[in-house]
Scaffold this motif. Structure first.
Motif, PDB file in Angstrom:
ATOM      1  N   ASN A 141       0.831  -1.211   0.000  1.00 58.16           N
ATOM      2  CA  ASN A 141       0.000   0.000   0.000  1.00 58.16           C
ATOM      3  C   ASN A 141       0.867   1.263   0.000  1.00 58.16           C
ATOM      4  O   ASN A 141       0.500   2.279   0.582  1.00 58.16           O
ATOM      5  CB  ASN A 141      -1.038  -0.024   1.127  1.00 58.16           C
ATOM      6  N   TYR A 150      -3.406   5.886   4.341  1.00 61.26           N
ATOM      7  CA  TYR A 150      -3.231   4.523   4.873  1.00 61.26           C
ATOM      8  C   TYR A 150      -2.497   4.594   6.212  1.00 61.26           C
ATOM      9  O   TYR A 150      -2.791   3.857   7.145  1.00 61.26           O
ATOM     10  CB  TYR A 150      -2.411   3.644   3.931  1.00 61.26           C
ATOM     11  N   THR A 159       3.247   2.625   1.436  1.00 68.06           N
ATOM     12  CA  THR A 159       3.435   3.445   2.633  1.00 68.06           C
ATOM     13  C   THR A 159       4.908   3.773   2.898  1.00 68.06           C
ATOM     14  O   THR A 159       5.222   4.415   3.898  1.00 68.06           O
ATOM     15  CB  THR A 159       2.759   2.806   3.855  1.00 68.06           C
ATOM     16  N   ARG A 206      -2.493   8.430  -0.847  1.00 74.33           N
ATOM     17  CA  ARG A 206      -2.767   7.056  -0.414  1.00 74.33           C
ATOM     18  C   ARG A 206      -1.838   6.698   0.738  1.00 74.33           C
ATOM     19  O   ARG A 206      -2.278   6.209   1.781  1.00 74.33           O
ATOM     20  CB  ARG A 206      -2.556   6.086  -1.573  1.00 74.33           C
TER      21      ARG A 206
END
Ligand code: SF4
Ligand code: SF4
Ligand code: FES
Lengths: 290, 250
Positions: free
Chosen positions: A227, B92, A229, B88
């Motif tokens: 994702n 997240y 990150t 994103r």
């Protein structure tokens, strides 16, 4: 011989102060450092505190080797080059993956220094974890494939993007910090950032003819679990922008193939275009027209 | 410069891990609430030759008057940001705590169990349509650029006012944000493997290199343009409310 040794000593940076022979020279009078080191194995273990004399410019690996030499002969640690090149000495300092040979003790300015093995992989003993899972993933990667004969004639402008992924030293710290592996244990379905770096190199290589989007999305790659990150990028000692320059470009390629209705339609009508030559290469062919 | 960044970075790195995600949550929530209130309770954002970026381009709305026509436009930039690779990462981490930060301590706080984590495979697979929002955003940007030109034409001829400068900064940041988009970078040159083999390859490579430089600052532009949008809208509301008068510089 002696002269050579002296020269070598001169050349060694302070970061690599030789704690075995030279500690009196550089040792700071009366000062000491405290380290808490994980001692144990796969079954479990505990932190043990060690106190060592402070040496200017000392890195955590120096400290550990000192402990090994003077206080705990059975302390297991893996290292090779001591110059941040081989990627062997990865471990976790205060919960963050670090190369032990690059982390200066002084950086922690008086904080506790807690050293643990990488936790995304099974622990073998003390600071050594078993990274062989990574080699399994490496074997699952679709290898470089070409129909040309090496040596290749290639242009700088076509390969300049390939230097960055090539800097990888396979320390696997990005794998260790990635929550998909570390916290969610998706080792069976997810290749991890190191292998996205590898796949980016392969995919963007002007001479490679394979397609890897299926592998990345449906297969062992499991790139959808990422994702973006960016923890991997934060820890990479080679300074590779893993997320921005490897993972996202690959995700975009996956999107071209699976999530772009206009692209899908064009492929149906016109056939697939080769990213190498721009030529139409048929509906299902590989990238070079196979 | 490097030493300044280092001097700022050090103390930031020393902050507890939860400071980052909580700050992002607060700022994004604040922005969300502001936008909602503006769109739901204020039907216009126009003052003299200024049109608030929230209301551009103006549309005729069939909806009841209390619901601002801005909602017909706003979904586009909101969608663009919601599916943006940088945002994103930000949400997240900040809203889903997946993970909130990178340290082992922070990751232990991840709320999702091992089995429940799907990453961008389930619901968030929709983020893959980002490029379509990007196309739409460039259309909007053209309107916003025209609005900026108009902002430099008080009473019909060229003039510089504080408002026009705010518009200029805002539109520049919005262009920088959009041009630094990962999807754009991919479409322009990222998807080509051999520039010397395709027609126009050299031009694409140059554009790609240039966009890559912008792309390195994508997160910065994401934040700055968010704030500049806010400031532009607030400035117009202050003018509308008569709380300030526009400063004429030239
Ligand atoms: S960006 Fe993706 S691969 Fe890198 S640490 Fe995060 S989830 Fe893992
Ligand atoms: S990408 Fe960076 S962090 Fe990951 S294995 Fe390679 S050098 Fe280490
Ligand atoms: S990646 Fe952020 S706008 Fe496209």
């Amino acid at each position: 011989m002696e002269e050579q040794e002296a020269q070598q000593k001169d050349m060694a940076s302070k970061a690599h102060a030789d704690v075995h022979a030279d500690e009196e020279d550089a040792a700071r009078e009366g000062e000491s450092y405290k380290l808490r080191i994980f001692r144990g194995d796969a079954e479990g273990g505990r932190e043990v505190e060690y106190e060592i004399p402070a040496v200017e410019g000392m890195v955590v690996l120096d400290a550990i080797l000192y402990i090994q030499a003077h206080q705990a002969g059975d302390l297991a640690v893996r290292w090779n080059c001591k110059a941040a090149h081989c990627g062997s000495c990865s471990a976790e300092i205060n919960g963050k993956p670090k190369l032990l040979c690059k982390a200066r003790v002084e950086e922690y300015g008086g904080q506790d220094i807690r050293v643990h093995p990488m936790r995304a992989f099974p622990v073998i003993k003390d600071l050594v974890s078993d990274v062989s899972w990574n080699y399994e993933v490496a074997r699952s990667t679709i290898p470089f494939t070409t129909d040309e004969q090496a040596p290749f004639e290639m242009y700088e402008e076509d390969v300049e993007r390939l230097y960055e992924p090539k800097k990888c030293i396979e320390c696997f710290m990005c794998q260790d910090v990635c929550h998909v592996l570390r916290t969610h244990q998706k080792h069976e379905e997810f290749a991890g950032p190191r292998f996205f770096v590898r796949n980016q190199w392969l995919e963007m290589h002007p001479k490679d003819t394979e397609r890897r989007v299926e592998y990345l999305k449906e297969g062992r790659g499991g790139i959808g679990y990422c994702n973006i990150t960016k923890c991997c990028t934060e820890v990479c000692p080679a300074g590779i922008h893993i997320t921005d320059n490897s993972i996202i470009p690959l995700k975009e390629r996956v999107a071209d193939e699976y999530y772009d209705p206009a692209k899908w339609l064009m492929r149906k009508i016109r056939g697939r275009r080769s990213p190498k030559t721009g030529q139409i290469i048929g509906r299902n062919g590989n990238r070079n027209g196979g | 410069m490097a030493s300044i960044t280092a001097a700022i970075k050090k103390p930031i790195q020393r902050l507890p891990w939860w400071v980052g995600p909580i700050t992002v949550t607060a700022v994004l929530t604040g922005f969300g609430i502001y936008t909602m209130v503006a769109v739901l309770f204020f039907d216009r954002g126009e003052y003299a030759n200024y049109l608030s970026p929230f209301y551009s381009p103006p549309v005729n709305s069939p909806l009841p008057a209390w619901l601002s026509p801005a909602i017909f436009v706003l979904w586009l930039p909101l969608g663009f940001r919601a599916t943006c690779y940088y945002y994103r990462k930000a949400y997240y981490r900040a809203f889903f705590w997946d993970p909130p930060a990178c340290s082992s301590k922070a990751q232990q706080r991840e709320p999702r169990s091992t089995e429940n984590y799907r990453g961008e495979r389930n619901l968030f697979v929709w983020n893959n349509i980002h490029r379509y929002f990007m196309y739409g955003s460039f259309v909007l940007l053209i309107f916003l650029t025209i609005d900026t030109v108009r902002a430099f034409l008080p009473e019909g001829s060229f003039g510089i006012t504080l408002g026009s400068l705010i518009f200029l900064v805002n539109v520049t940041l919005l262009w920088s944000y959009s041009l630094s988009c990962h999807s754009l970078r991919h479409i322009v040159g990222g998807r080509v493997d051999c520039y010397s083999c395709v027609t126009g390859g050299n031009a694409r490579r140059k554009a790609y290199s240039w966009l890559s430089v912008l792309n390195q600052n994508h997160a910065l532009f994401a934040w700055l343009s968010l704030f500049s949008l806010l400031i532009t809208d607030i400035y117009i509301r202050l003018l509308l409310a008569g709380a300030v008068t526009d400063l004429r510089i030239l």
